[in-house]
Design an enzyme around this catalytic site. Structure first.
Site, PDB file in Angstrom:
ATOM      1  N   GLU A 140      -1.550  -1.587  15.585  1.00 11.77           N
ATOM      2  CA  GLU A 140      -0.488  -0.602  15.321  1.00 11.77           C
ATOM      3  C   GLU A 140       0.113  -0.107  16.634  1.00 11.77           C
ATOM      4  N   PHE A 195       7.627  -4.488  -3.351  1.00 13.95           N
ATOM      5  CA  PHE A 195       8.255  -3.187  -3.080  1.00 13.95           C
ATOM      6  C   PHE A 195       7.307  -2.063  -3.480  1.00 13.95           C
ATOM      7  N   GLN A 200      10.042   3.105   2.163  1.00 17.09           N
ATOM      8  CA  GLN A 200      10.475   1.888   2.855  1.00 17.09           C
ATOM      9  C   GLN A 200      11.706   1.298   2.158  1.00 17.09           C
ATOM     10  N   TYR A 205      -7.911   7.851  11.614  1.00 17.83           N
ATOM     11  CA  TYR A 205      -8.929   6.890  11.156  1.00 17.83           C
ATOM     12  C   TYR A 205     -10.282   7.562  10.924  1.00 17.83           C
ATOM     13  N   PRO A 250       2.796  -0.665  -2.922  1.00 19.03           N
ATOM     14  CA  PRO A 250       1.491  -1.098  -2.449  1.00 19.03           C
ATOM     15  C   PRO A 250       1.263  -2.573  -2.784  1.00 19.03           C
ATOM     16  N   HIS A 285       1.366   0.600   7.867  1.00 20.60           N
ATOM     17  CA  HIS A 285       0.921   1.866   8.464  1.00 20.60           C
ATOM     18  C   HIS A 285       1.943   2.421   9.450  1.00 20.60           C
ATOM     19  N   GLN A 293      16.998  -8.107  -4.116  1.00 18.20           N
ATOM     20  CA  GLN A 293      17.898  -8.942  -3.330  1.00 18.20           C
ATOM     21  C   GLN A 293      18.101  -8.406  -1.900  1.00 18.20           C
TER      22      GLN A 293
HETATM   23  C1  LIG Z   1       8.463  -3.207   1.956  1.00 17.18           C
HETATM   24  C2  LIG Z   1       9.265  -2.420   0.947  1.00 17.18           C
HETATM   25  C3  LIG Z   1      10.625  -2.607   0.862  1.00 17.18           C
HETATM   26  C4  LIG Z   1      11.360  -1.921  -0.082  1.00 17.18           C
HETATM   27  N1  LIG Z   1      12.707  -2.111  -0.141  1.00 17.18           N
HETATM   28  C5  LIG Z   1      13.441  -1.459  -1.069  1.00 17.18           C
HETATM   29  C6  LIG Z   1      14.857  -1.641  -1.162  1.00 17.18           C
HETATM   30  O1  LIG Z   1      15.450  -2.391  -0.386  1.00 17.18           O
HETATM   31  N2  LIG Z   1      15.536  -0.941  -2.103  1.00 17.18           N
HETATM   32  C7  LIG Z   1      14.900  -0.098  -2.974  1.00 17.18           C
HETATM   33  O2  LIG Z   1      15.574   0.515  -3.802  1.00 17.18           O
HETATM   34  N3  LIG Z   1      13.568   0.079  -2.917  1.00 17.18           N
HETATM   35  C8  LIG Z   1      12.831  -0.560  -1.977  1.00 17.18           C
HETATM   36  N4  LIG Z   1      11.476  -0.348  -1.890  1.00 17.18           N
HETATM   37  C9  LIG Z   1      10.861   0.630  -2.800  1.00 17.18           C
HETATM   38  C10 LIG Z   1      11.002   2.020  -2.195  1.00 17.18           C
HETATM   39  O3  LIG Z   1      10.239   2.143  -1.023  1.00 17.18           O
HETATM   40  C11 LIG Z   1      10.531   3.103  -3.147  1.00 17.18           C
HETATM   41  O4  LIG Z   1       9.263   2.764  -3.594  1.00 17.18           O
HETATM   42  C12 LIG Z   1      11.475   3.249  -4.323  1.00 17.18           C
HETATM   43  O5  LIG Z   1      12.736   3.709  -3.843  1.00 17.18           O
HETATM   44  C13 LIG Z   1      10.934   4.248  -5.342  1.00 17.18           C
HETATM   45  O6  LIG Z   1      10.666   5.423  -4.652  1.00 17.18           O
HETATM   46  P1  LIG Z   1      10.799   6.821  -5.364  1.00 17.18           P
HETATM   47  O7  LIG Z   1      10.361   7.846  -4.380  1.00 17.18           O
HETATM   48  O8  LIG Z   1      12.126   6.994  -5.993  1.00 17.18           O
HETATM   49  O9  LIG Z   1       9.767   6.692  -6.525  1.00 17.18           O
HETATM   50  P2  LIG Z   1       8.276   7.252  -6.509  1.00 17.18           P
HETATM   51  O10 LIG Z   1       8.276   8.717  -6.567  1.00 17.18           O
HETATM   52  O11 LIG Z   1       7.543   6.603  -5.408  1.00 17.18           O
HETATM   53  O12 LIG Z   1       7.780   6.698  -7.902  1.00 17.18           O
HETATM   54  C14 LIG Z   1       7.609   5.313  -8.099  1.00 17.18           C
HETATM   55  C15 LIG Z   1       7.524   5.041  -9.572  1.00 17.18           C
HETATM   56  O13 LIG Z   1       6.347   5.624 -10.074  1.00 17.18           O
HETATM   57  C16 LIG Z   1       6.667   6.337 -11.223  1.00 17.18           C
HETATM   58  N5  LIG Z   1       5.711   7.467 -11.386  1.00 17.18           N
HETATM   59  C17 LIG Z   1       5.624   8.584 -10.638  1.00 17.18           C
HETATM   60  N6  LIG Z   1       4.649   9.392 -11.110  1.00 17.18           N
HETATM   61  C18 LIG Z   1       4.120   8.760 -12.178  1.00 17.18           C
HETATM   62  C19 LIG Z   1       3.096   9.055 -13.097  1.00 17.18           C
HETATM   63  N7  LIG Z   1       2.422  10.214 -13.068  1.00 17.18           N
HETATM   64  N8  LIG Z   1       2.801   8.153 -14.049  1.00 17.18           N
HETATM   65  C20 LIG Z   1       3.483   6.994 -14.151  1.00 17.18           C
HETATM   66  N9  LIG Z   1       4.476   6.658 -13.323  1.00 17.18           N
HETATM   67  C21 LIG Z   1       4.795   7.521 -12.360  1.00 17.18           C
HETATM   68  C22 LIG Z   1       8.075   6.843 -11.010  1.00 17.18           C
HETATM   69  O14 LIG Z   1       8.709   7.134 -12.239  1.00 17.18           O
HETATM   70  C23 LIG Z   1       8.701   5.663 -10.335  1.00 17.18           C
HETATM   71  O15 LIG Z   1       9.190   4.729 -11.246  1.00 17.18           O
HETATM   72  C24 LIG Z   1      10.727  -1.024  -0.952  1.00 17.18           C
HETATM   73  C25 LIG Z   1       9.356  -0.810  -0.844  1.00 17.18           C
HETATM   74  C26 LIG Z   1       8.634  -1.499   0.091  1.00 17.18           C
HETATM   75  C27 LIG Z   1       7.153  -1.267   0.195  1.00 17.18           C
HETATM   76  C1  HEM Z   2      -9.705   0.648   7.968  1.00 11.71           C
HETATM   77  C2  HEM Z   2      -9.022   1.584   7.363  1.00 11.71           C
HETATM   78  C3  HEM Z   2      -7.866   1.355   6.428  1.00 11.71           C
HETATM   79  C4  HEM Z   2      -7.654   0.379   5.506  1.00 11.71           C
HETATM   80  C5  HEM Z   2      -8.558  -0.786   5.142  1.00 11.71           C
HETATM   81  C6  HEM Z   2      -6.381   0.651   4.891  1.00 11.71           C
HETATM   82  C7  HEM Z   2      -5.811  -0.125   3.903  1.00 11.71           C
HETATM   83  C8  HEM Z   2      -4.551   0.053   3.390  1.00 11.71           C
HETATM   84  C9  HEM Z   2      -3.902  -0.826   2.440  1.00 11.71           C
HETATM   85  C10 HEM Z   2      -4.516  -2.064   1.831  1.00 11.71           C
HETATM   86  C11 HEM Z   2      -2.676  -0.339   2.199  1.00 11.71           C
HETATM   87  C12 HEM Z   2      -1.604  -0.970   1.292  1.00 11.71           C
HETATM   88  C13 HEM Z   2      -0.815  -1.901   2.182  1.00 11.71           C
HETATM   89  C14 HEM Z   2       0.354  -2.592   1.528  1.00 11.71           C
HETATM   90  O1  HEM Z   2       0.920  -2.110   0.557  1.00 11.71           O
HETATM   91  O2  HEM Z   2       0.752  -3.667   2.021  1.00 11.71           O
HETATM   92  C15 HEM Z   2      -2.528   0.858   2.995  1.00 11.71           C
HETATM   93  C16 HEM Z   2      -1.430   1.668   2.971  1.00 11.71           C
HETATM   94  C17 HEM Z   2      -1.424   2.922   3.517  1.00 11.71           C
HETATM   95  N1  HEM Z   2      -2.378   3.461   4.353  1.00 11.71           N
HETATM   96 FE1  HEM Z   2      -4.065   2.604   4.958  1.00 11.71          FE
HETATM   97  N2  HEM Z   2      -5.855   1.770   5.442  1.00 11.71           N
HETATM   98  C18 HEM Z   2      -6.720   2.236   6.375  1.00 11.71           C
HETATM   99  C19 HEM Z   2      -6.557   3.354   7.152  1.00 11.71           C
HETATM  100  C20 HEM Z   2      -5.584   4.292   6.979  1.00 11.71           C
HETATM  101  C21 HEM Z   2      -5.493   5.547   7.661  1.00 11.71           C
HETATM  102  C22 HEM Z   2      -6.441   6.018   8.743  1.00 11.71           C
HETATM  103  C23 HEM Z   2      -4.416   6.201   7.169  1.00 11.71           C
HETATM  104  C24 HEM Z   2      -3.968   7.572   7.572  1.00 11.71           C
HETATM  105  C25 HEM Z   2      -4.300   8.645   6.938  1.00 11.71           C
HETATM  106  C26 HEM Z   2      -3.805   5.346   6.186  1.00 11.71           C
HETATM  107  C27 HEM Z   2      -2.666   5.621   5.478  1.00 11.71           C
HETATM  108  C28 HEM Z   2      -1.988   4.719   4.668  1.00 11.71           C
HETATM  109  C29 HEM Z   2      -0.742   5.036   3.997  1.00 11.71           C
HETATM  110  C30 HEM Z   2       0.017   6.350   4.066  1.00 11.71           C
HETATM  111  C31 HEM Z   2      -0.386   3.895   3.275  1.00 11.71           C
HETATM  112  C32 HEM Z   2       0.817   3.714   2.334  1.00 11.71           C
HETATM  113  C33 HEM Z   2       0.434   4.322   1.011  1.00 11.71           C
HETATM  114  C34 HEM Z   2       1.456   4.218  -0.098  1.00 11.71           C
HETATM  115  O3  HEM Z   2       2.390   3.384  -0.071  1.00 11.71           O
HETATM  116  O4  HEM Z   2       1.296   4.969  -1.044  1.00 11.71           O
HETATM  117  N3  HEM Z   2      -4.535   4.204   6.087  1.00 11.71           N
HETATM  118  N4  HEM Z   2      -3.676   1.070   3.711  1.00 11.71           N
END
Ligand SMILES: Cc1cc2nc3c(=O)[nH]c(=O)nc-3n(C[C@H](O)[C@H](O)[C@H](O)COP(=O)(O)OP(=O)(O)OC[C@H]3O[C@@H](n4cnc5c(N)ncnc54)[C@H](O)[C@@H]3O)c2cc1C
Ligand code: HEM
Length: 398
Positions: free
Chosen positions: A137, A392, A207, A95, A394, A85, A273
């Site tokens: 947070e 990498f 991220q 929230y 949700p 978050h 990696q």
């Molecule tokens: C903790 C963490 C660490 C990370 N570290 C790295 C890192 O070091 N390096 C790195 O490159 N990435 C990393 N990532 C991943 C990064 O955050 C992004 O998720 C990644 O770059 C893809 O983002 P994007 O915006 O290009 O793709 P997005 O727009 O988020 O799309 C993700 C995927 O969904 C697909 N998609 C979109 N719409 C649809 C649809 N309608 N139907 C089916 N599929 C669809 C896209 O084609 C794509 O393949 C990390 C993520 C996390 C959570």
């Molecule tokens: C008790 C309440 C909530 C619960 C249980 C919850 C739960 C979660 C969980 C399980 C994830 C995925 C975490 C992960 O990938 O490691 C997440 C991501 C996230 N949450 Fe929450 N959340 C809560 C409240 C909120 C609120 C108030 C907001 C603000 C609007 C929010 C915004 C987000 C966003 C933006 C992400 C990342 C989404 C993405 O990667 O697409 N959440 N939350």
């Protein structure tokens, strides 16, 4: 503190939640984005389309309902979610919005079961959980703000270097535009970028794991170009040296806690990696005594990022062993020099080397890859307390 009756009612809704499954959270997100479209600038909408975020939220809601009388079970998940978050700059006021849409969803999907008593119990339960998240947070925000080189919210960073690491992976060296120091992080943690541009339909948070050890001055991330991905293609195509990016402080619950005599095995697939590189930097710079194994799988030489760098480290450090798999080597790829084996990573090949007593295993890569790693290591009798992984996207339990 929730009373016994509230706990009992929430637990009694578990079968209802289970029967709704992710239809619950899909409905929740649909109505939230309809009534609060501004949140489209916060959430990653690709994770909505792929269903990964509704699945992650559903898993969290269900786990909460099941364990509401034993919240200690949830502490690791709370920690991970709270860190995530902060990477989206989530604020306490939001929230109430989420709580409102969650309760309305229950009423709309299960009008018969959603008696005033049930809704009241869920309102209390949600409020208690929201309080925990808001508190944790705020702690993370404050820690980041008050440490040397720290900050709260976004801070402008300049791209000092944009370097091609492989056909699909490009790294970005980021230093603060204000010329100040940057807060240290724990290798394994990630940065969040807040991307805003006329080229993007919405603002996007993404991220990226920090891929070099902390140095107080700058951060390096490495980004794989994802086909159809909004953020990664924007970074590859439109962000260049000298450009400014808005960056949130480091976060994440994936980091090493080992002593100098703990054998460490770092296992990655493709761009997975990146966190391993920062961990490796940390181990080598701290003079780790025990063996360190670097296991990496990728497509071929053209997609093998940071190859020369890892090879140089192996030559400089007697306790580092590397094992590289190319799924489909090209004619120009040299066996033994560039890679050790062909095909998908097969851990049985290195079992004797890596299954040392007390070793800890850190892994990152595509979900099926990590599932294979987890299954294999668990099959060798290695307990979950020694297996650590980062998703990498949700979160999904393996
Ligand atoms: C903790 C963490 C660490 C990370 N570290 C790295 C890192 O070091 N390096 C790195 O490159 N990435 C990393 N990532 C991943 C990064 O955050 C992004 O998720 C990644 O770059 C893809 O983002 P994007 O915006 O290009 O793709 P997005 O727009 O988020 O799309 C993700 C995927 O969904 C697909 N998609 C979109 N719409 C649809 C649809 N309608 N139907 C089916 N599929 C669809 C896209 O084609 C794509 O393949 C990390 C993520 C996390 C959570
Ligand atoms: C008790 C309440 C909530 C619960 C249980 C919850 C739960 C979660 C969980 C399980 C994830 C995925 C975490 C992960 O990938 O490691 C997440 C991501 C996230 N949450 Fe929450 N959340 C809560 C409240 C909120 C609120 C108030 C907001 C603000 C609007 C929010 C915004 C987000 C966003 C933006 C992400 C990342 C989404 C993405 O990667 O697409 N959440 N939350």
């Amino acid at each position: 503190m929730l009373d016994a009756r509230t706990i009992e009612i929430v637990k009694s809704t578990v079968p209802l939640l289970e029967s709704a499954n992710t239809a619950l959270t899909e409905h929740f997100y649909r109505r939230m984005f309809r009534d609060n479209p501004e949140l489209k600038n916060v959430f990653n909408l690709s994770h909505q389309k792929t269903g990964r975020q509704p699945a992650a939220l559903f898993a969290a809601v269900l786990a909460y309902a099941k364990n509401i009388d034993n919240p200690a079970v949830l502490s690791a998940a709370v920690e991970r979610i709270a860190h995530k978050h902060t990477g989206f700059a989530i604020q306490p006021g939001q929230y109430a919005i989420v709580g409102h849409h969650l309760l309305e969803t229950i009423k709309e999907l299960a009008p018969d079961a959603a008696t005033p008593e049930v809704i009241d119990a869920w309102a209390q339960a949600y409020g208690a959980l929201a309080e925990i998240f808001i508190g944790r947070e705020e702690q993370i925000y404050k820690e980041n703000e008050t440490q040397a080189g720290g900050w709260r919210g976004t801070r402008a960073f300049v791209v000092k270097e944009k370097r091609t690491e492989s056909e699909q992976i490009t790294s970005f060296l980021l230093a603060p535009a204000d010329g100040g120091p940057v807060v240290d992080f724990r290798p394994g943690q990630y940065l969040s970028l807040h991307l805003a541009s006329d080229r993007l339909e919405h603002n996007e948070y993404r991220q990226y794991s920090l891929c070099q050890a902390p140095n107080g001055e700058n951060y390096r991330i490495a980004v794989k170009r994802e086909q159809g991905g909004v953020g990664s293609n924007f970074l590859h195509d439109h962000v260049n040296e000298g450009d400014t990016l808005q960056v949130l402080p480091p976060a994440g619950d994936f980091f090493m806690e080992v002593t100098a005599d703990t054998p460490v095995v770092l296992i990655s697939g493709g761009v997975g990696q990146t966190p391993m590189r920062a961990m490796l930097d940390q181990l080598l710079s701290q003079g780790h005594n025990a063996p360190v194994h670097w296991l990496h799988a990728c497509e071929n030489g053209a997609q093998h990022a940071f190859k020369a760098d890892i090879q140089a480290r192996r030559q400089a450090h007697a306790n580092l062993e590397t094992h590289v798999w190319y799924r489909a080597p090209e004619a120009t790829d040299q066996p033994a020099e560039d890679y050790d084996a062909t095909g998908l990573m097969d851990l049985s090949r290195v079992k004797d080397a890596i299954s040392q007593p007390g070793a800890h295993y850190y892994f990152c890569g595509p979900i099926p890859f990590m599932a294979m790693v987890k299954e294999t290591l668990s099959g060798w009798g290695i307990g979950d307390d020694r297996l650590h992984y980062e998703v990498f996207g949700p979160h999904q339990s393996l």
